[in-house]
Design a protein around this motif. Sequence first.
Motif: not given
Length: 531
Positions: A144-150, A168-170, A303-307
């Motif tokens: 039971n996992i989810v993989i989130l690519d930031a 994405p990160g933010a 600017v997307a927050g994570g970037q």
Amino acid sequence: MSNLPELNFVQIREKLLSREEIAIVDLREEHIYAQAHPLFTSNISLSRLEVEVLNRIPRLDTTIVIYDDGDGRVERAYEKLLRYGYSQVYVLNGGVEAWQRDGGELFIDVNSATKAFGEWVEYFKNTPSLSAEEVQAKIDAHENIVILDARRFDEYNTMSIPTGQSVPGAELVLRAPSLVNNENTTIIVNCAGRTRSIIGTQSLVNAQINHPVYALRNGTIGWTLAGQKLAHGQQQSFKDKETQLRPELLDNAKDLAKHANVKTISLEELNTLKADRTRTTYIFDVRDEDEYIAGHLANSRWVAGGQLVQEVDHNAAVRGARIVLVDDQLIRAYMTASWLGQMNWEVYVLENDFKTALTEQGAWQPNVPALKHIQIITPQQLFELQQQQNIAIWDVLPFAQYKKGHIPDAAWLLKVDAIKLIQKPEWQAKEAIVLTCGKSNLAKFAAEDVAPYLAKNQELYVLQGGNTAWKAAGFELIENTVIALSAQIDRYKRPYEGTDNSKEAMQAYLDWEYGLVDQLKKDGTHGFFVV
């Protein structure tokens, strides 16, 4: 260069430590910059100066320090910067060699300050992580996992962890609660290397999300080095599911930002900051780009927050400046602000009635200097000119984009080389020179450089609308038949991007990241802390 004003390492270090506003600008091409540079430099190559500098250094009396490799870029940039209205421009005494000689640290790669900060965070917070083999075992066991690519969506789409989805990160703290399977789901955050997975994972931990959270150790690099197969072309995104905001996570994000010295301001207070001509105030909208286009605050930049955290040097070149973040959901702004605050930036989050404030629509448009008169040629006219005259077409796109599609017979060059090339006999013999790029924004400034050096009766044109307009007019863009007039050094090949990097380069990159904490301790100018 002796007649240009200079600042040395000691003077610049004092300004960094006292948090005075200063922009240290590396004028070299990105590949050269990535070989060695001071921590808080921003790479604004002379080839792209006109389309970047006013946006990255918006206040004209900012203290700017420029340097090169003694190849004449400094002199050319100095003249341009004065022409654009900058009044406090200096040269780095002795360049990077003197910086190191006098006791300064030199860093390799790009976005070095953020990557060093990511290692700083993991070192002090013990960010939880799993190896590639451990994550593969969980996938194989259907746990039971989810993989989130930031990363950005395009990076995720190029190569990603099987079953992963783009967040994405933010967006992580806002979106993750709506992407889990149930209350027992484990969340795994990945990027290509280390930084965005560390920051993304620690964001969820810091926001006190009620799930086990781990970073994929060493990201897609670690996955590849473990001999495991990456997926290509995945399309899953947080946009596929409706998001429910968790108020307690917003409260936690606000509290976290407060501990990172972040302040909340109103629109009236923001206008007061903007009116202060003694300081630089950046306004960044950290939402998804579609949200920004639909409605945003006037004079804000998307600017997307994570970037923004990952590439703050690409957007805010003035160390010591103020940064104001905008997000109508607030949580992305507060989480992004918490990281920028810990990176020793002065950060604010706007709280306002956003329905009345986010009234501007459309994509962000960069500010560029005024141009001298340039002759324009339409795609149809260029097509006809090709049949009738002995002309040259010069394309100043980034080389990677040129390779993906350019006008037949167009040669690629770095804009910085245009003056040198136009004076050679083979180009002086051409009846006309036509300059182009994506939409011809940079080409116009290349034409401005070239104009004084034309042969007698030689014509100079800029393609109206650039390659985009050429294609829209029904003409062909070709991918092969590359004609390169300059060294292909405009972009540094990241060891963690693309699918054709050697394992040796990947491992060397990881080894470098592992050593960044020690290098930060030697540098001593960063002011980083963790909360």
